[in-house]
Every structure is written in structure tokens, then in C-alpha cells.
Enzyme design. Sequence first.
Site: not given
Ligand code: NI
Length: 156
Positions: A46, A51, A88-89, A130-131, A134
Site C-alpha cells: 500500500g 508518501q 511502512c515504506l 494504515h493508508e 497517512h
Molecule cells: Ni505506510
Amino acid sequence: MAILNIMKAGAPVLKTKCAPVKKVDAKLRHLLDDMAETMYKFNGIGIAAPQVGVSMRAVVIDIGDGILELINPVITMRDGSAIDSEGCLSVPDIYGDVERAAKIEVEYTTRYGKRRKLAAEKLLARCIQHECDHLDGILFIDIAKNLRRETGDDDE
Ligand code: NI
């Protein structure tokens, strides 16, 4: 398509509440394509627009069932709770346990401007939550317990 630069924890854009998408157009679809390519490149499941430095309410998800794009997502129902490991990226190699709703319903706009509703559970429900966090400037490390350093798991 292009691989975009991923913002890392500490970048102000990741702590900022994102603005709603006003216009669902070719420019937005291009961004969604680039977000997907970037997510796949870095083995994420995701990715949210902030991000990649865009403070806009759009996310791309693929937990292995194909691509799901959510524009202006709103979680309209949350049920139960579940704790599981997340990454998380934007926070490389860090994992932690996060309590989330076990089941959710989310309303969102598609890349062609249609409003839709989706029910999700398990990993998909977790990833959507989670997204969506963000988009409100919340990172999983802000709410996780038992943060730890690991390599090689899936990132959101
Ligand atoms: Ni993330």
C-alpha cells in the site's frame, strides 16, 4: 510511468492532514499509476499520496488480489479489533504491532469519479486503515507497540 521518491519519517508532508482530491482527471490517474509502480518497485502492499510528497487524499493498495485505488476514502464502519505486525515504506525496516478494527467499510471514489463502497476484513482492512491514517498525518510508529528492527517483511 515513473518511480517516485518515497518520503521518509521526519518529512513534514507525512505529518500533515491531506486535502481532498477535487478533480478526478488524467493528471490524478497519472499520479495513481506512478504510485502503483513505486509501491511494486519497493515491494509495498500500500502507498498513500503523501508518501510520494503529494498532500492529497489518494491511496493505492495491492495485498496480492490486484490493485485497489481509493480516492477521498472515508471509513464509515469499524467493527471488532485485531493486533498484528505492520511496516511502512516511509519507515524502512521498522515493524510494530498495531491494534486496528478487524472489519471496516470504506467509501471512496474510483479513478473515473464513481463513488463506491467496500467491505474489508483481515489484511485488507488493516492496510486500508494504515493508508487512511497517512492521509491524516499519522504514521504507524505513532500508534504501534513493540517497535522493532527487521528486514524483508511487506510494507504498507
Ligand atoms: Ni505506510
